[in-house]
Design a protein around this motif. Structure first.
Motif, PDB file in Angstrom:
ATOM      1  N   LEU A  27       6.853   7.718  12.178  1.00 44.87           N
ATOM      2  CA  LEU A  27       5.863   6.981  13.264  1.00 44.87           C
ATOM      3  C   LEU A  27       5.228   8.282  14.011  1.00 44.87           C
ATOM      4  CD1 LEU A  27       8.737   4.473  14.470  1.00 44.87           C
ATOM      5  CD2 LEU A  27       6.881   4.230  12.965  1.00 44.87           C
ATOM      6  N   SER A  28       4.290   8.060  14.423  1.00 48.66           N
ATOM      7  CA  SER A  28       3.098   9.026  15.372  1.00 48.66           C
ATOM      8  C   SER A  28       2.571   7.957  16.457  1.00 48.66           C
ATOM      9  CB  SER A  28       2.464   9.689  14.398  1.00 48.66           C
ATOM     10  OG  SER A  28       1.807  10.656  14.975  1.00 48.66           O
ATOM     11  N   LEU A  29       2.444   8.774  17.398  1.00 48.30           N
ATOM     12  CA  LEU A  29       1.451   8.502  18.575  1.00 48.30           C
ATOM     13  C   LEU A  29       0.466   9.174  18.674  1.00 48.30           C
ATOM     14  CD1 LEU A  29       4.601   7.724  20.932  1.00 48.30           C
ATOM     15  CD2 LEU A  29       3.201   5.885  19.674  1.00 48.30           C
ATOM     16  N   ILE A  30      -0.417   8.754  19.031  1.00 52.51           N
ATOM     17  CA  ILE A  30      -1.975   9.451  19.431  1.00 52.51           C
ATOM     18  C   ILE A  30      -2.386   8.706  20.656  1.00 52.51           C
ATOM     19  CG2 ILE A  30      -2.533   9.892  17.014  1.00 52.51           C
ATOM     20  CD1 ILE A  30      -4.885   8.070  17.108  1.00 52.51           C
ATOM     21  N   PRO A  31      -3.419   9.637  21.436  1.00 55.78           N
ATOM     22  CA  PRO A  31      -3.782   8.935  22.868  1.00 55.78           C
ATOM     23  C   PRO A  31      -4.665   7.812  22.724  1.00 55.78           C
ATOM     24  CG  PRO A  31      -4.102  11.203  22.852  1.00 55.78           C
ATOM     25  CD  PRO A  31      -3.642  10.989  21.269  1.00 55.78           C
ATOM     26  N   THR A  32      -4.519   6.905  23.356  1.00 48.53           N
ATOM     27  CA  THR A  32      -5.441   5.541  23.302  1.00 48.53           C
ATOM     28  C   THR A  32      -6.942   6.185  23.472  1.00 48.53           C
ATOM     29  OG1 THR A  32      -5.882   3.608  24.098  1.00 48.53           O
ATOM     30  CG2 THR A  32      -5.334   5.214  25.625  1.00 48.53           C
ATOM     31  N   ILE A  33      -7.915   5.396  22.891  1.00 53.67           N
ATOM     32  CA  ILE A  33      -9.315   5.662  23.067  1.00 53.67           C
ATOM     33  C   ILE A  33      -9.730   5.899  24.224  1.00 53.67           C
ATOM     34  CG2 ILE A  33     -10.193   3.598  22.823  1.00 53.67           C
ATOM     35  CD1 ILE A  33     -11.709   6.551  21.025  1.00 53.67           C
ATOM     36  N   SER A  34      -9.256   5.284  25.334  1.00 49.66           N
ATOM     37  CA  SER A  34      -9.670   5.171  26.814  1.00 49.66           C
ATOM     38  C   SER A  34      -9.381   6.447  27.346  1.00 49.66           C
ATOM     39  CB  SER A  34      -9.004   4.142  27.332  1.00 49.66           C
ATOM     40  OG  SER A  34      -7.597   4.165  27.481  1.00 49.66           O
ATOM     41  N   LEU A  35      -8.381   7.320  26.801  1.00 51.65           N
ATOM     42  CA  LEU A  35      -7.929   8.702  27.414  1.00 51.65           C
ATOM     43  C   LEU A  35      -8.869   9.874  26.959  1.00 51.65           C
ATOM     44  CD1 LEU A  35      -4.116   8.345  27.664  1.00 51.65           C
ATOM     45  CD2 LEU A  35      -5.882   8.076  29.215  1.00 51.65           C
ATOM     46  N   MET A  36      -9.636   9.493  25.867  1.00 48.67           N
ATOM     47  CA  MET A  36     -10.622  10.384  25.362  1.00 48.67           C
ATOM     48  C   MET A  36     -11.763  10.470  25.749  1.00 48.67           C
ATOM     49  SD  MET A  36      -9.229  10.514  21.280  1.00 48.67           S
ATOM     50  CE  MET A  36      -8.733   9.036  21.008  1.00 48.67           C
TER      51      MET A  36
ATOM     52  N   ALA B 151       0.948  -0.959   0.111  1.00 47.03           N
ATOM     53  CA  ALA B 151       0.010   0.082  -0.173  1.00 47.03           C
ATOM     54  C   ALA B 151       0.703   1.292   0.064  1.00 47.03           C
ATOM     55  CB  ALA B 151      -0.808   0.005   1.392  1.00 47.03           C
ATOM     56  N   ASN B 152       2.176   1.087  -0.080  1.00 47.33           N
ATOM     57  CA  ASN B 152       3.140   2.191  -0.046  1.00 47.33           C
ATOM     58  C   ASN B 152       3.087   3.014   1.070  1.00 47.33           C
ATOM     59  OD1 ASN B 152       4.494   1.534  -2.430  1.00 47.33           O
ATOM     60  ND2 ASN B 152       2.571   2.650  -3.631  1.00 47.33           N
ATOM     61  N   ILE B 153       2.866   2.501   2.215  1.00 43.37           N
ATOM     62  CA  ILE B 153       2.496   3.397   3.621  1.00 43.37           C
ATOM     63  C   ILE B 153       3.954   3.863   3.788  1.00 43.37           C
ATOM     64  CG2 ILE B 153       2.024   2.965   6.011  1.00 43.37           C
ATOM     65  CD1 ILE B 153      -0.421   2.781   4.016  1.00 43.37           C
ATOM     66  N   ASN B 154       4.069   5.008   4.317  1.00 40.07           N
ATOM     67  CA  ASN B 154       5.286   5.607   4.746  1.00 40.07           C
ATOM     68  C   ASN B 154       5.047   6.198   6.237  1.00 40.07           C
ATOM     69  OD1 ASN B 154       3.826   8.107   4.523  1.00 40.07           O
ATOM     70  ND2 ASN B 154       5.183   8.468   2.394  1.00 40.07           N
ATOM     71  N   THR B 155       3.856   6.065   6.829  1.00 42.99           N
ATOM     72  CA  THR B 155       3.778   6.436   8.100  1.00 42.99           C
ATOM     73  C   THR B 155       2.794   5.787   8.863  1.00 42.99           C
ATOM     74  OG1 THR B 155       3.853   9.048   7.370  1.00 42.99           O
ATOM     75  CG2 THR B 155       2.768   8.408   9.638  1.00 42.99           C
ATOM     76  N   ILE B 156       3.182   5.180   9.921  1.00 43.62           N
ATOM     77  CA  ILE B 156       2.454   4.542  11.062  1.00 43.62           C
ATOM     78  C   ILE B 156       1.873   5.128  12.211  1.00 43.62           C
ATOM     79  CG2 ILE B 156       2.281   2.070  12.187  1.00 43.62           C
ATOM     80  CD1 ILE B 156       4.566   1.182  10.386  1.00 43.62           C
ATOM     81  N   LEU B 157       0.874   5.185  12.433  1.00 39.50           N
ATOM     82  CA  LEU B 157       0.064   5.829  13.557  1.00 39.50           C
ATOM     83  C   LEU B 157      -0.327   4.816  14.617  1.00 39.50           C
ATOM     84  CD1 LEU B 157      -1.220   8.552  14.575  1.00 39.50           C
ATOM     85  CD2 LEU B 157      -3.335   7.876  13.569  1.00 39.50           C
ATOM     86  N   PHE B 158       0.371   4.887  15.646  1.00 42.69           N
ATOM     87  CA  PHE B 158      -0.061   4.104  16.736  1.00 42.69           C
ATOM     88  C   PHE B 158      -0.791   4.694  17.739  1.00 42.69           C
ATOM     89  CE2 PHE B 158       3.943   2.641  14.934  1.00 42.69           C
ATOM     90  CZ  PHE B 158       4.052   1.142  15.095  1.00 42.69           C
ATOM     91  N   SER B 159      -1.895   4.071  18.507  1.00 44.34           N
ATOM     92  CA  SER B 159      -2.758   4.090  19.538  1.00 44.34           C
ATOM     93  C   SER B 159      -2.467   3.357  20.539  1.00 44.34           C
ATOM     94  CB  SER B 159      -3.973   4.254  19.178  1.00 44.34           C
ATOM     95  OG  SER B 159      -4.790   4.718  20.196  1.00 44.34           O
ATOM     96  N   MET B 160      -1.375   3.537  21.459  1.00 47.71           N
ATOM     97  CA  MET B 160      -1.093   2.458  22.565  1.00 47.71           C
ATOM     98  C   MET B 160      -2.086   2.766  23.738  1.00 47.71           C
ATOM     99  SD  MET B 160       1.125   1.062  20.980  1.00 47.71           S
ATOM    100  CE  MET B 160       2.883   0.698  20.561  1.00 47.71           C
ATOM    101  N   ASP B 161      -2.459   1.533  24.394  1.00 48.31           N
ATOM    102  CA  ASP B 161      -3.115   1.388  25.579  1.00 48.31           C
ATOM    103  C   ASP B 161      -2.150   1.304  26.460  1.00 48.31           C
ATOM    104  OD1 ASP B 161      -5.314   1.662  27.094  1.00 48.31           O
ATOM    105  OD2 ASP B 161      -6.448  -0.244  26.239  1.00 48.31           O
ATOM    106  N   GLU B 162      -2.754   1.226  28.115  1.00 49.81           N
ATOM    107  CA  GLU B 162      -1.965   1.271  29.261  1.00 49.81           C
ATOM    108  C   GLU B 162      -0.915   0.176  28.952  1.00 49.81           C
ATOM    109  OE1 GLU B 162      -2.615   0.803  33.828  1.00 49.81           O
ATOM    110  OE2 GLU B 162      -4.398   1.005  32.668  1.00 49.81           O
ATOM    111  N   GLY B 163       0.178   0.400  29.510  1.00 53.06           N
ATOM    112  CA  GLY B 163       1.369  -0.638  29.526  1.00 53.06           C
ATOM    113  C   GLY B 163       2.241  -0.462  28.122  1.00 53.06           C
ATOM    114  N   LEU B 164       1.601  -0.238  26.938  1.00 51.07           N
ATOM    115  CA  LEU B 164       2.479  -0.135  25.888  1.00 51.07           C
ATOM    116  C   LEU B 164       2.807   1.435  25.681  1.00 51.07           C
ATOM    117  CD1 LEU B 164       0.467  -2.659  23.367  1.00 51.07           C
ATOM    118  CD2 LEU B 164       2.816  -2.919  24.595  1.00 51.07           C
TER     119      LEU B 164
END
Length: 99
Positions: free
Chosen positions: A78-87, A44-57
């Motif tokens: 690479l990018s990190l966003i808040p986990t859904i449990s924090l929103m 898919a020619n992905i060049n950015t991965i967005l991570f949403s890490m939950d508690e512990g990770l």
């Protein structure tokens, strides 16, 4: 979680600063998290991965994951966003809302 904690311990320990002791856990985590989807990412020619890490990770140093040849940060942005449990996901009307 044991492998995440081991990786973090290896890369934050000043006594291991100039060693490659972090590579086994970094490669194991890569094999678990990235390797199963690597073909799809490339196709898919992905060049950015967005991570949403939950508690512990949340403390996992994603950039340090290693495929045996290079770090994940060398292959992808690479990018990190808040986990859904924090929103707050409760619905609120936008009518008469000031910005």
């Amino acid at each position: 979680m044991k492998v995440v904690l081991r990786l973090r311990a290896h890369i934050t320990n000043p006594a291991r600063r100039y060693t490659n002791s972090y590579l086994p856990p970094a490669q194991q985590l890569y094999d678990w998290l990235i390797a199963p989807i690597s073909e799809e990412l490339e196709a898919a020619n992905i060049n950015t991965i967005l991570f949403s890490m939950d508690e512990g990770l949340r403390t996992l140093p994603i950039a340090a994951l290693h495929d045996g040849k290079q770090f994940l940060i060398e292959k992808y942005s690479l990018s990190l966003i808040p986990t859904i449990s924090l929103m707050d996901t409760r619905y609120r009307k936008l009518e008469n809302t000031q910005v």
